[in-house]
Design a protein around this motif. Structure first.
Motif, PDB file in Angstrom:
ATOM      1  N   LEU A 477       9.525  -5.108  -0.952  1.00 32.79           N
ATOM      2  CA  LEU A 477       8.074  -5.037  -0.784  1.00 32.79           C
ATOM      3  C   LEU A 477       7.398  -6.250  -1.416  1.00 32.79           C
ATOM      4  O   LEU A 477       6.461  -6.816  -0.848  1.00 32.79           O
ATOM      5  N   LYS A 481       7.931  -7.449   3.095  1.00 32.45           N
ATOM      6  CA  LYS A 481       8.069  -6.246   3.911  1.00 32.45           C
ATOM      7  C   LYS A 481       9.476  -5.697   3.764  1.00 32.45           C
ATOM      8  O   LYS A 481      10.455  -6.447   3.682  1.00 32.45           O
ATOM      9  N   LEU A 506      -3.483   4.709   5.151  1.00 33.12           N
ATOM     10  CA  LEU A 506      -2.377   3.999   4.516  1.00 33.12           C
ATOM     11  C   LEU A 506      -1.270   3.631   5.493  1.00 33.12           C
ATOM     12  O   LEU A 506      -0.168   3.260   5.067  1.00 33.12           O
ATOM     13  N   GLU A 508      -0.845   1.040   7.415  1.00 30.91           N
ATOM     14  CA  GLU A 508      -0.390  -0.341   7.253  1.00 30.91           C
ATOM     15  C   GLU A 508       0.473  -0.498   6.004  1.00 30.91           C
ATOM     16  O   GLU A 508       1.446  -1.267   6.007  1.00 30.91           O
ATOM     17  N   ASP A 509       0.119   0.217   4.950  1.00 34.31           N
ATOM     18  CA  ASP A 509       0.919   0.148   3.731  1.00 34.31           C
ATOM     19  C   ASP A 509       2.287   0.789   3.932  1.00 34.31           C
ATOM     20  O   ASP A 509       3.295   0.302   3.418  1.00 34.31           O
ATOM     21  N   ALA A 512       4.505  -1.649   5.626  1.00 33.08           N
ATOM     22  CA  ALA A 512       5.095  -2.624   4.709  1.00 33.08           C
ATOM     23  C   ALA A 512       6.311  -2.054   4.007  1.00 33.08           C
ATOM     24  O   ALA A 512       7.190  -2.799   3.547  1.00 33.08           O
ATOM     25  N   LEU A 559      -4.097   1.494  -5.393  1.00 28.73           N
ATOM     26  CA  LEU A 559      -3.211   1.373  -4.249  1.00 28.73           C
ATOM     27  C   LEU A 559      -1.788   1.041  -4.687  1.00 28.73           C
ATOM     28  O   LEU A 559      -0.817   1.590  -4.162  1.00 28.73           O
ATOM     29  N   LYS A 560      -1.642   0.136  -5.661  1.00 24.82           N
ATOM     30  CA  LYS A 560      -0.303  -0.248  -6.097  1.00 24.82           C
ATOM     31  C   LYS A 560       0.449   0.950  -6.664  1.00 24.82           C
ATOM     32  O   LYS A 560       1.619   1.163  -6.366  1.00 24.82           O
ATOM     33  N   ARG A 562      -0.108   4.017  -5.929  1.00 31.15           N
ATOM     34  CA  ARG A 562       0.154   4.936  -4.823  1.00 31.15           C
ATOM     35  C   ARG A 562       1.390   4.486  -4.040  1.00 31.15           C
ATOM     36  O   ARG A 562       2.245   5.296  -3.671  1.00 31.15           O
ATOM     37  N   LEU A 563       1.496   3.172  -3.802  1.00 30.04           N
ATOM     38  CA  LEU A 563       2.652   2.661  -3.077  1.00 30.04           C
ATOM     39  C   LEU A 563       3.931   2.865  -3.876  1.00 30.04           C
ATOM     40  O   LEU A 563       4.986   3.166  -3.316  1.00 30.04           O
ATOM     41  N   CYS A 567       7.196   4.748  -2.646  1.00 27.01           N
ATOM     42  CA  CYS A 567       8.530   4.155  -2.732  1.00 27.01           C
ATOM     43  C   CYS A 567       9.484   5.096  -3.463  1.00 27.01           C
ATOM     44  O   CYS A 567      10.627   5.304  -3.043  1.00 27.01           O
TER      45      CYS A 567
END
Length: 625
Positions: A477, A481, A506, A508-509, A512, A559-560, A562-563, A567
């Motif tokens: 990431l 991507k 989300l 698009e996230d 990625a 957002l970070k 959350r990603l 993950c």
């Protein structure tokens, strides 16, 4: 019609000055709220006086008596009289223009309020002798009334302060104090925080004639600080602490942080000290949470003790009379420094896991003890099975990676024939060449047993592979991507309208992260690609789990974060499952990648990925030592 109280105008209600006694009692309510506050103020005075030993005695939770003796510089008769006057202090000196710089404070105290506040609400007695060998003097203050200084007997140099009948002059405040035990506990916590900040000073705390705390002075430096922290936070913290040391823009943070696998259910072992002053600040909560986000479940908390040295003009300690709060000029920069320092230390730890894991295992292996089902630590449970995962092995790419083969292992040359244990004769990798040793067996198709030069390692294959997949996803990431694999036929996943609405912003996230999907009507999504590193996966179960995770996380996360949570969830759902039989090459490949992957000592939820048992401890169990 609502009745409202109207102001009563009285011509005789003129503004007047309150008498000094009333002023002192009112002000004392801000500084002296309970016995622990008295102890804090007096110990801080002793620290500022250069004491190397501070002895504290209390009775009935400090309500009836508090006595503090130090070996500091002491005070003469004139200083004693000034010390009990409000806003008289030796901590501040005027500048060239005669002004006092309140933004450049280097001492623990500076307001000149503690002693007059205590004398206003209690019976205060001070006996002191200066370091040059002059006569000792004593002074008493009761309910704000001060007596004349008197000659006194005092061995050595320093100060002895005794506070009796706290709040006798303000009985209303006395009624709001808690039980003796609760107040004693609060005093103990206060003394421990101050002792952590000053490990070069010896402390003793006695309650009702019983020693509660005995801390000898430690040598200056990192080793002495860790020894003091271990004496207060527990020996296990000392065994599982990582050194912290970082500097940025003139600010420096040092101290120690516990390994992720050494964690707690409450954030009660997180301490921040600013320029030697123990403070309570939400900054450390957010910084610790951010630094450990990759390693712990949200209901688990690490143990840390951080010491921030920052230029005095960059921090305001004159925020509250109790001086337990501070305000930073650049709070964001301080938070970034703390997070960066913690993450660097965690990265340096590599695959190290806490010693409490092996200690627990050895404790459960007492000779003759019946086996029982007990969690690794309170609050932990075994990894939950994921029914939506198919029997597919998720490969780890690269040299020596695990093969993506969907075949059963029916034993092999080294099989014992038992359904739950298997030994591979081909395990001929030199043991001494690798920290995690060489794989020797797989137990219950869940645990890998490896031999090390001085013991053995037991690895939870699911937890270990979960961490490896997670780190691989994060690296991909960061590179732009996560590689994905297209589906021959897109799969439709039915959800509720609310779940689709949470997923849609989300998409698009997720793309990625290698999970490419789009909205399909009001209550479904269409999945076109999945992360390649997950191999074959139950798509419907994975998407449903991600929707559930987003629902539980709420909207407050960045957002970070959350990603990273996504993950973590994807790694958990896509890792090799318990019950998957591995051959010796696959087991050794897993061990080698654990050694090369940061943070592989714990899974994404803070559970240990392996337990190491030393040969000497195992021999001791069988009476061989």
């Amino acid at each position: 019609m609502t009745n409202r109280a109207e102001p009563v105008l009285n011509a005789s209600a003129r503004i007047r000055r309150l008498p000094p006694g009333a002023v002192n009692r009112i002000a004392a309510g801000e500084v002296i709220e309970r016995p622990a506050a008295v102890v804090k103020e007096l110990v801080e005075n002793a620290i500022d006086a250069g004491a190397t030993r501070i002895d504290i005695e209390i009775e009935h939770g400090g309500k009836s008596r508090i006595a503090i003796v130090d070996d500091g510089c002491g005070m003469g008769s004139e200083d004693l009289v000034l010390a009990v006057e409000r806003h008289a202090t030796s901590k501040l000196t005027p500048g060239a223009g005669g002004d006092y710089d309140l933004m450049n404070i280097a001492t623990m105290g500076f307001r000149g309020e503690a002693l007059p506040s205590i004398g206003a609400v209690a019976r205060l007695s001070i006996t002191s002798r200066v370091i040059d060998g002059s006569d000792a003097w004593s002074l008493t203050v009761e309910g704000g009334a001060m007596a004349e200084p008197q000659p006194a007997a005092f061995g050595g140099h320093g100060t002895r302060i005794e506070v009796r009948d706290l709040f006798y002059a303000t009985p209303a405040r006395l009624k709001f104090l808690k039980s003796d035990q609760a107040e004693t506990t609060a005093i103990g916590e206060t003394v421990r925080r101050l002792a952590m900040a000053r490990h070069e000073i010896a402390f003793t705390l006695t309650s009702g004639g019983r020693k509660m705390l005995t801390l000898p002075a430690e040598a200056p430096g990192e080793a002495g600080r860790l020894k003091r922290l271990a004496a207060i936070m527990g020996r296990e913290f000392g065994d599982n602490a990582l050194a912290i040391n970082a500097e940025r823009d003139g600010a420096r943070v040092s101290g120690f942080a516990g390994l992720p696998t050494y964690n707690r259910g409450l954030p009660d072992k997180q301490f921040l000290f600013v320029n030697g002053r123990p403070v309570r600040d939400k900054l450390i909560v957010g910084a610790v949470r951010g630094a450990y986000a990759d390693f712990l479940a949200r209901d688990r908390h690490p143990a840390v003790a951080l010491f921030l040295d920052i230029p005095a003009e960059m921090v305001d300690v004159n925020v509250h009379p109790a001086k337990t709060e501070v305000r930073f000029r650049d709070a964001g920069g301080v938070r970034g420094l703390l997070i960066g320092a913690l993450r660097h230390a965690l990265a340096e730890a590599g695959h190290r896991a806490s010693t409490t894991v092996s200690s627990y295992a050895l404790g459960r292996m007492e000779p003759g003890q019946r086996s029982g089902v007990t969690p690794m630590r309170p609050g932990y449970a075994p990894p939950r099975p994921n029914p939506y995962m198919r029997e597919a092995f998720s490969p780890l790419e690269g040299e020596g990676g695990l093969e993506d083969r969907q075949r059963g292992f029916e034993g092999g040359p080294g099989s014992l024939g038992a359904p739950s244990a298997r030994v591979d004769a081909a395990a001929d990798i030199p043991v001494a060449d690798h920290p995690l040793g060489a794989a020797r067996a797989q137990l219950h198709e869940t645990y890998i047993v490896a031999q090390t030069p001085d013991g053995l390692v037991i690895v939870d294959q699911h937890a270990a592979h979960e961490r490896l997949v997670y780190e691989k996803m994060k690296t991909a990431l960061d590179g732009g991507k996560v590689p994905s694999q297209g589906l021959l036929l897109p799969e439709i996943v039915d959800l509720t309208t609310d779940e689709v609405n949470r997923l849609e912003p989300l998409l698009e996230d997720f793309a990625a992260l290698g999970l490419v999907m789009e909205r399909f009507g009001e209550d479904a999504v269409m999945v076109r690609e999945t992360p390649a590193m997950l191999g074959e996966v139950d798509i419907k179960g994975l998407v449903q789990a991600l929707a559930d995770d987003l629902s539980s996380l709420g909207q407050g996360l960045a957002l970070k974060e959350r990603l990273e949570e996504v993950c973590s969830s994807m790694a958990c759902h896509g890792s090799v499952r318990s019950g998957r039989r591995l051959n010796v090459d696959e087991m050794n490949a897993l061990l080698r990648q654990m050694e090369a992957t940061p943070h592989s000592g714990q899974c994404n939820h803070g559970r240990p990925t392996y337990v190491e048992l030393k040969l000497a401890d195992i021999e001791r169990l069988f009476g061989r030592r």
